[in-house]
Design a protein around this motif. Structure first.
Motif, PDB file in Angstrom:
ATOM      1  N   THR A 679     -38.239  19.560  89.277  1.00  0.00           N
ATOM      2  CA  THR A 679     -38.073  20.032  90.646  1.00  0.00           C
ATOM      3  C   THR A 679     -38.969  19.167  91.514  1.00  0.00           C
ATOM      4  N   ASP A 680     -39.076  19.508  92.810  1.00  0.00           N
ATOM      5  CA  ASP A 680     -39.937  18.711  93.681  1.00  0.00           C
ATOM      6  C   ASP A 680     -41.415  18.883  93.342  1.00  0.00           C
ATOM      7  N   ILE A 681     -41.763  19.944  92.568  1.00  0.00           N
ATOM      8  CA  ILE A 681     -43.175  20.171  92.257  1.00  0.00           C
ATOM      9  C   ILE A 681     -43.448  20.217  90.749  1.00  0.00           C
ATOM     10  N   GLN A 682     -42.418  20.069  89.911  1.00  0.00           N
ATOM     11  CA  GLN A 682     -42.592  20.164  88.456  1.00  0.00           C
ATOM     12  C   GLN A 682     -42.048  18.914  87.769  1.00  0.00           C
ATOM     13  N   SER A 683     -42.742  18.498  86.721  1.00  0.00           N
ATOM     14  CA  SER A 683     -42.306  17.372  85.905  1.00  0.00           C
ATOM     15  C   SER A 683     -42.610  17.668  84.448  1.00  0.00           C
ATOM     16  N   GLY A 684     -41.968  16.940  83.567  1.00  0.00           N
ATOM     17  CA  GLY A 684     -42.224  17.053  82.135  1.00  0.00           C
ATOM     18  C   GLY A 684     -42.297  15.684  81.505  1.00  0.00           C
ATOM     19  N   TYR A 685     -43.067  15.576  80.440  1.00  0.00           N
ATOM     20  CA  TYR A 685     -43.217  14.302  79.741  1.00  0.00           C
ATOM     21  C   TYR A 685     -43.017  14.521  78.248  1.00  0.00           C
ATOM     22  N   ASN A 686     -42.290  13.600  77.608  1.00  0.00           N
ATOM     23  CA  ASN A 686     -42.123  13.597  76.166  1.00  0.00           C
ATOM     24  C   ASN A 686     -42.499  12.223  75.639  1.00  0.00           C
ATOM     25  N   SER A 687     -43.217  12.191  74.529  1.00  0.00           N
ATOM     26  CA  SER A 687     -43.623  10.908  73.961  1.00  0.00           C
ATOM     27  C   SER A 687     -42.467  10.288  73.186  1.00  0.00           C
ATOM     28  N   VAL A 688     -42.634   9.023  72.850  1.00  0.00           N
ATOM     29  CA  VAL A 688     -41.669   8.316  72.026  1.00  0.00           C
ATOM     30  C   VAL A 688     -41.655   8.934  70.623  1.00  0.00           C
ATOM     31  N   ARG A 689     -40.474   8.968  70.009  1.00  0.00           N
ATOM     32  CA  ARG A 689     -40.360   9.463  68.632  1.00  0.00           C
ATOM     33  C   ARG A 689     -39.732   8.376  67.763  1.00  0.00           C
ATOM     34  N   ARG A 690     -40.368   8.105  66.634  1.00  0.00           N
ATOM     35  CA  ARG A 690     -39.864   7.115  65.673  1.00  0.00           C
ATOM     36  C   ARG A 690     -39.787   7.779  64.300  1.00  0.00           C
ATOM     37  N   ASP A 691     -38.626   7.716  63.683  1.00  0.00           N
ATOM     38  CA  ASP A 691     -38.421   8.300  62.353  1.00  0.00           C
ATOM     39  C   ASP A 691     -37.974   7.215  61.383  1.00  0.00           C
ATOM     40  N   LEU A 692     -38.674   7.076  60.285  1.00  0.00           N
ATOM     41  CA  LEU A 692     -38.304   6.141  59.219  1.00  0.00           C
ATOM     42  C   LEU A 692     -38.083   6.940  57.943  1.00  0.00           C
ATOM     43  N   ASP A 693     -36.860   6.888  57.409  1.00  0.00           N
ATOM     44  CA  ASP A 693     -36.488   7.639  56.221  1.00  0.00           C
ATOM     45  C   ASP A 693     -35.972   6.690  55.141  1.00  0.00           C
ATOM     46  N   VAL A 694     -36.206   7.025  53.883  1.00  0.00           N
ATOM     47  CA  VAL A 694     -35.662   6.263  52.755  1.00  0.00           C
ATOM     48  C   VAL A 694     -35.137   7.248  51.717  1.00  0.00           C
ATOM     49  N   TYR A 695     -34.191   6.784  50.879  1.00  0.00           N
ATOM     50  CA  TYR A 695     -33.660   7.633  49.816  1.00  0.00           C
ATOM     51  C   TYR A 695     -33.252   6.758  48.631  1.00  0.00           C
ATOM     52  N   ALA A 696     -33.134   7.389  47.473  1.00  0.00           N
ATOM     53  CA  ALA A 696     -32.604   6.747  46.276  1.00  0.00           C
ATOM     54  C   ALA A 696     -31.870   7.797  45.459  1.00  0.00           C
ATOM     55  N   LEU A 697     -30.682   7.443  44.962  1.00  0.00           N
ATOM     56  CA  LEU A 697     -29.864   8.343  44.154  1.00  0.00           C
ATOM     57  C   LEU A 697     -29.562   7.672  42.820  1.00  0.00           C
ATOM     58  N   TRP A 698     -29.942   8.340  41.736  1.00  0.00           N
ATOM     59  CA  TRP A 698     -29.625   7.860  40.401  1.00  0.00           C
ATOM     60  C   TRP A 698     -28.553   8.760  39.791  1.00  0.00           C
ATOM     61  N   LYS A 699     -27.421   8.158  39.396  1.00  0.00           N
ATOM     62  CA  LYS A 699     -26.384   8.888  38.674  1.00  0.00           C
ATOM     63  C   LYS A 699     -26.644   8.679  37.180  1.00  0.00           C
ATOM     64  N   ILE A 700     -27.339   9.636  36.592  1.00  0.00           N
ATOM     65  CA  ILE A 700     -27.743   9.513  35.203  1.00  0.00           C
ATOM     66  C   ILE A 700     -26.522   9.438  34.288  1.00  0.00           C
ATOM     67  N   ASP A 701     -25.566  10.295  34.538  1.00  0.00           N
ATOM     68  CA  ASP A 701     -24.278  10.248  33.846  1.00  0.00           C
ATOM     69  C   ASP A 701     -23.266  10.921  34.761  1.00  0.00           C
ATOM     70  N   THR A 702     -22.109  11.235  34.231  1.00  0.00           N
ATOM     71  CA  THR A 702     -21.052  11.799  35.082  1.00  0.00           C
ATOM     72  C   THR A 702     -21.360  13.199  35.569  1.00  0.00           C
ATOM     73  N   ARG A 703     -22.371  13.843  34.952  1.00  0.00           N
ATOM     74  CA  ARG A 703     -22.663  15.227  35.310  1.00  0.00           C
ATOM     75  C   ARG A 703     -24.011  15.429  35.984  1.00  0.00           C
ATOM     76  N   ASN A 704     -24.909  14.487  35.876  1.00  0.00           N
ATOM     77  CA  ASN A 704     -26.269  14.686  36.346  1.00  0.00           C
ATOM     78  C   ASN A 704     -26.694  13.607  37.332  1.00  0.00           C
ATOM     79  N   ASN A 705     -27.256  14.042  38.462  1.00  0.00           N
ATOM     80  CA  ASN A 705     -27.771  13.146  39.489  1.00  0.00           C
ATOM     81  C   ASN A 705     -29.187  13.568  39.866  1.00  0.00           C
ATOM     82  N   VAL A 706     -29.986  12.581  40.227  1.00  0.00           N
ATOM     83  CA  VAL A 706     -31.326  12.841  40.753  1.00  0.00           C
ATOM     84  C   VAL A 706     -31.467  12.069  42.060  1.00  0.00           C
TER      85      VAL A 706
END
Length: 751
Positions: A679-706
Motif C-alpha cells: 500500500t502507500d504506507i506498507q511494504s514487504g521484503y523477501n530474500s533470495v532463495r536457492r535450492d540445490l537437490d541431488v538424488y540417486a536411484l539404484w534398481k537392485i533387481d526387478t523388485r527392489n529399489n533404493v
C-alpha cells in the motif's frame, strides 16, 4: 503415417479424454496414452472401444506439449517421484515457471505461477478445488499420477486462473497385479519425518480395483529470531526489540485412495473413486521479547507461552459414468459428495516484565463443510465434408458441459480470557454459516483448419451466490458471474520443427469466503505490523484479460527450446488496507482499481547427445522466468502484484546408466526476492532463495529399489521483512528462518 489416419484418431481420443482428470476412465491397461486435441487430457485409455480406434504409431509419437492446441505441460509419475520427495510442493518448485514461497523444507509455502499467489494461481485436485483447510503439503507424491500445468485457461476447467492452473491428478490407472510398498525416512537438523506407502491393484474380469495408502509423521523443534525497529515522526528511534520464537511440534497423517472400475460393455464404464485425508498437528511455543531502548514501552506482552492443536479430515467420493453414443459421441457424467472438518484449539499465557500473567486466552474453533457437485460433458467428433482436390476438410471436436455444486460451511469460534488482575478480558462467540452455490456451463470446439494449423474456441459462464449468516453482523447475500470467452491456436511451420502458439483469455479471481465474513480476528500484540483483521462482504471478483504467445523449436528426440510472453490486465484489483479502529490497528481487503502483469519465459530440454557426440546419457533441462507488474492504486516504486516473484530459474541434469540400473541427477532452483510495495504506507521484503537437490536411484533387481536424495544442500537462511512508514513514524520487523539440509532414504519393494 498419413495425416488422414492420424487426426481422426486424435479426435476420438479428445472426445473421450477431457474428463479423465475428474476420475473418468475409458479403459484400463492400455499400452500408451492416446493422443488428445487441445485441452483434452491425455491418459491411459480405459474402455475397450478405445482400443478399436487407437493407432499405436500415433500414440507412441504423441507429445501433449508439442501436439495439443493449448499450451500444456504434463509431468508424469516417474518425474514426480524422481527425488523421493515427501511433499508435492517440493516437486512443483522444480517445474518451469513455478515457484513455492517460504523457507526451504518448512512446508506451507504458497504455489505460484508467473510469480503470483493469493488465488491468482488455481490449484486443482482431479479438476476440482480442495476445501478450506486442506493443504497440498499433505499430498504425498506417491498418490499422484500426473501434474498438468496449463498456462492459459480452457472452458472445461474453472476460469479462476488469472496466472494459470496446476491440476494434480491422483492415481487411477490400474496395472495388473501391481503391489508396491515404500518405506521412507527424512532427517534434518531440526526435524525428522518417517513415512510409508502402499499401492495395490488388480483385475477380476470386467472389474478392476486399486488401493493407495500413505502414512507419515513430521516432528520438529526450531527457534526463529526476529528484530523490530521503529522511529517517531521526527525520525528519532523509539523502538528496538529482539524476539525469539521457539516452537516444537508434531504432525501425523494418512490418506487413502480406493478405486473401482467396471467395464459395462460397448465401451461404457462406471468408476467409483474416493480420497480420504486425515491430519493432526500439535505444538508448544514460547515467544520472548527484549527491549533495547529506554524510550520503548515494549509490547503488551514480552513473553507468550502457547500451545496449539488441530485435527483436519477431508473425504470425497465420486461416481463417474461414461456412455458411448452413436457416431463417436459420448456422454461423460460425474456426481460427487465431499466433507471436511477442521477443529483447532489454542492457548496463550502472556506476561510482561516478569510480572504475573495478564493474558490467559483460549480459542476453540471448528469448521465443517459438506458439498455436492456434478460435472458432465457431451462430446462429439465432427468432420465437415470430405477431402477435395487434395485439401483435407476441417475436423471438429465439439463439446458442451456443465459444472454445478453447493457447499455448506459452518464456522464456530470461541474466545475466552480469564479475568486476571490488570487484564481487560475480551470474550467472543463468533459463529457463521455460509452456503456457496456455483453454476457453470460451457461449450468448446477444436478444429484443424489445415494439417499444420489447429484452433480452439470456447466460452464458459460461471455464476456464484454466497449467503452468509452469523452472530454480530448483518446477513450477506452476494451474487457474481463472469463470462469467459477463450481462444487458442497452434501453427506448425513447414520445416516441421518450429511452431507458434497464441491464446486470448478472460479469467477471474473470486474472493475467498473467509475474506467476506465481516468479523474481527484479534491480534494478541496489536500493532501496525500485527493488526486485527476483518472480512469485507462487498468484495467483487477481479477480472483479467489475458494474452499469451510462444515460439517452440523441436530438434532431435526429446530436444526442445521455447520462448513465451504473457500479459494480464486486471480490473477490480483486491488488496489489504490498514486503518485505525479506535485504538487498535485493523486490516481489511478492498477492491481498488486496476493492475497489470507481464512476463517472459525461456525453456530448454534436450539430451546432451543431441549437442555433443560421445558423451554420457545426460538429459539437460533449464528455464528462466522474468515477471513485471504494476498496481495503479499503489504508488511506486516496487508496486508489484501480491509481492510477485520478479525472477526465477531452474537447471537440472539427469543421468541413466546403459542398463538402467542406476539413475542420478541434480536440480538447482532460484527465486529472486526484493521489496514489494503493498500500500502507500506498507511494504514487504523477501530474500533470495536457492535450492540445490541431488538424488540417486539404484534398481537392485526387478523388485527392489533404493533411492537416496539430499535437498537444500546450500542450507541457505531465508529472511522476510514487514515495513511501515507514514507521517507518524516507521516500523520494521525482520525475521530469519534458518536453512537446513534434508537427507532422505526410500526403500521400494514390488510383490
Amino acid at each position: 503415417m498419413s495425416k488422414s489416419v492420424l487426426r481422426p484418431t486424435r479426435i476420438a481420443a479428445a472426445v473421450c479424454a477431457i474428463f479423465l482428470v475428474n476420475h473418468a476412465a475409458c479403459a484400463e491397461d492400455a499400452p500408451a496414452p492416446a493422443p488428445a486435441l487441445g485441452k483434452a487430457n491425455s491418459t491411459s485409455a480405459q474402455a475397450p472401444v478405445m482400443q478399436t480406434v487407437m493407432v499405436k504409431g500415433s500414440a507412441a509419437t504423441y507429445d501433449a506439449r508439442r501436439d495439443d492446441t493449448a499450451s500444456k505441460v504434463i509431468v508424469n509419475s516417474e518425474e514426480i517421484q524422481k527425488y523421493g520427495d515427501t511433499s508435492v510442493n517440493d516437486v512443483l518448485k522444480r517445474l518451469p515457471g513455478i515457484t513455492v514461497g517460504g523457507a526451504a523444507g518448512r512446508g506451507g509455502g504458497e504455489i505460484r505461477m508467473r510469480g503470483l499467489g493469493s488465488g491468482y494461481t488455481q490449484i486443482l485436485i482431479n479438476g476440482e478445488k480442495a476445501p478450506a483447510g486442506f493443504s497440498t503439503d499433505n499430498l504425498a507424491p506417491d498418490v499422484i499420477e500426473r501434474i498438468e500445468v496449463l498456462r492459459a485457461a480452457s472452458a472445461e476447467f474453472s476460469t479462476q486462473s488469472i496466472a494459470g492452473t496446476i491440476n494434480i491428478v491422483l492415481k487411477k490407472t490400474v496395472k495388473l497385479d501391481q503391489h508396491v510398498v515404500k518405506i521412507s525416512g527424512a532427517k534434518g537438523n531440526t526435524f525428522s519425518s518417517p513415512s510409508a506407502s502402499i499401492q495395490w491393484s488388480d483385475r477380476d474380469g470386467p472389474l478392476s480395483y486399486s488401493m493407495g495408502a500413505n502414512a507419515w509423521r513430521y516432528q520438529y523443534d526450531r527457534t526463529t529470531p526476529s528484530y523490530e525497529t521503529g522511529t517517531d515522526a521526527a525520525g528519532v528511534p523509539d523502538v528496538a526489540r529482539a524476539s525469539t520464537w521457539s516452537d516444537r511440534g508434531r504432525s501425523d497423517g494418512f490418506n487413502l485412495s480406493p478405486r473401482l472400475n467396471w467395464a459395462l460393455g460397448d465401451g461404457d464404464t462406471l468408476t467409483w473413486q474416493t480420497f480420504i485425508n486425515y491430519n493432526t498437528f500439535t505444538s508448544n511455543s514460547q515467544s520472548l521479547t527484549s527491549v533495547e531502548l529506554a524510550a520503548d514501552p515494549g509490547p503488551d506482552y514480552d513473553r507468550i507461552d502457547g500451545s496449539f492443536g488441530s485435527h483436519n479430515g477431508f473425504a470425497r467420493t465420486d461416481l463417474n459414468w461414461v456412455k458411448q453414443l452413436g457416431d463417436g459421441a459420448k456422454l461423460d457424467a460425474k456426481f460427487g459428495i465431499s466433507g471436511n472438518r477442521n477443529a483447532s484449539d489454542g492457548y496463550n499465557l502472556g506476561s510482561k516484565g516478569g510480572a504475573a500473567p495478564t493474558l490467559d486466552r483460549k480459542v476453540v474453533s471448528k469448521t465443517t463443510e459438506q458439498g455436492f457437485s456434478s460435472q458432465g460433458k457431451y462430446s462429439r467428433p465432427l468432420v465437415l465434408g470430405a477431402t477435395q482436390d487434395g485439401v483435407e476438410a476441417p475436423e471438429h471436436a465439439l463439446s458442451l458441459g456443465w459444472d454445478v455444486g453447493v457447499t455448506d460451511r459452518d464456522d464456530t469460534r470461541r474466545q475466552r480470557e480469564a479475568p486476571l488482575p490488570g487484564s481487560h478480558p475480551a470474550n467472543f462467540d463468533e459463529d457463521f454459516s455460509a452456503r456457496i452455490t456455483r453454476v457453470a456451463v460451457y461449450g468448446q470446439d477444436e478444429w484443424n483448419v489445415s494439417p499444420s494449423w489447429s484452433m480452439y474456441a470456447g466460452v464458459r459462464w460461471e455464476g456464484y451466490q454466497t449467503e452468509i449468516d452469523g452472530a454480530g453482523f448483518a446477513s450477506v447475500n452476494e451474487r457474481s458471474s463472469v463470462l469467459s470467452p477463450l481462444f487458442q491456436t497452434l501453427y506448425k511451420l513447414p520445416n516441421k520443427k518450429d511452431q507458434l502458439r497464441l491464446a486470448l483469455t478472460r479469467t477471474y479471481k473470486a474472493p475467498a469466503t473467509s475474506n467476506m465474513v465481516p468479523r474481527n480476528f484479534i491480534s494478541a500484540n496489536n500493532s501496525r505490523l500485527d493488526p486485527d483483521r476483518r472480512g469485507n462482504p462487498r468484495l467483487k471478483p477481479e477480472v483479467a484479460l489475458g494474452l499469451d504467445a510462444s515460439f517452440e523449436h523441436y530438434w532431435g528426440d526429446g530436444a526442445m527450446l521455447s520462448a513465451s510472453a504473457s500479459l494480464r490486465q486486471i480490473d477490480d484489483y483486491t488488496h489489504n488496507v490498514l486503518m485505525q479502529d479506535g485504538e487498535r490497528w485493523l486490516a481489511m481487503q478492498v477492491n481498488d482499481g486496476r493492475a497489470e502483469t507481464r512476463g517472459i519465459e525461456l525453456e530448454a530440454k534436450f539430451p546432451l547427445r543431441a549437442v555433443f557426440n560421445d558423451v554420457p546419457a545426460i538429459d539437460v533441462r533449464a528455464s528462466v522466468s522474468r515477471n513485471w507488474s504494476r498496481v495503479d492504486s499503489v504508488p511506486g516504486p516496487d508496486n508489484r502484484l501480491d509481492q510477485q516473484v520478479p525472477l526465477s530459474a531452474t537447471v537440472g541434469l539427469d543421468y541413466k546408466s546403459a542398463g538402467g540400473d542406476l539413475s542420478t541427477g541434480t536440480s538447482f532452483s532460484f527465486r529472486n526476492g526484493g521489496t514489494a510495495r503493498l500500500t502507500d504506507i506498507q511494504s514487504g521484503y523477501n530474500s533470495v532463495r536457492r535450492d540445490l537437490d541431488v538424488y540417486a536411484l539404484w534398481k537392485i533387481d526387478t523388485r527392489n529399489n533404493v533411492r537416496v536424495a539430499v535437498s537444500n544442500l546450500l542450507a541457505q537462511d531465508y529472511s522476510t521483512e514487514s515495513l511501515y512508514a507514514d507521517a507518524q513514524g516507521t516500523s520494521t520487523r525482520s525475521t530469519t528462518n534458518a536453512g537446513e539440509t534434508q537427507f532422505r532414504l526410500t526403500v521400494e519393494r514390488r510383490f
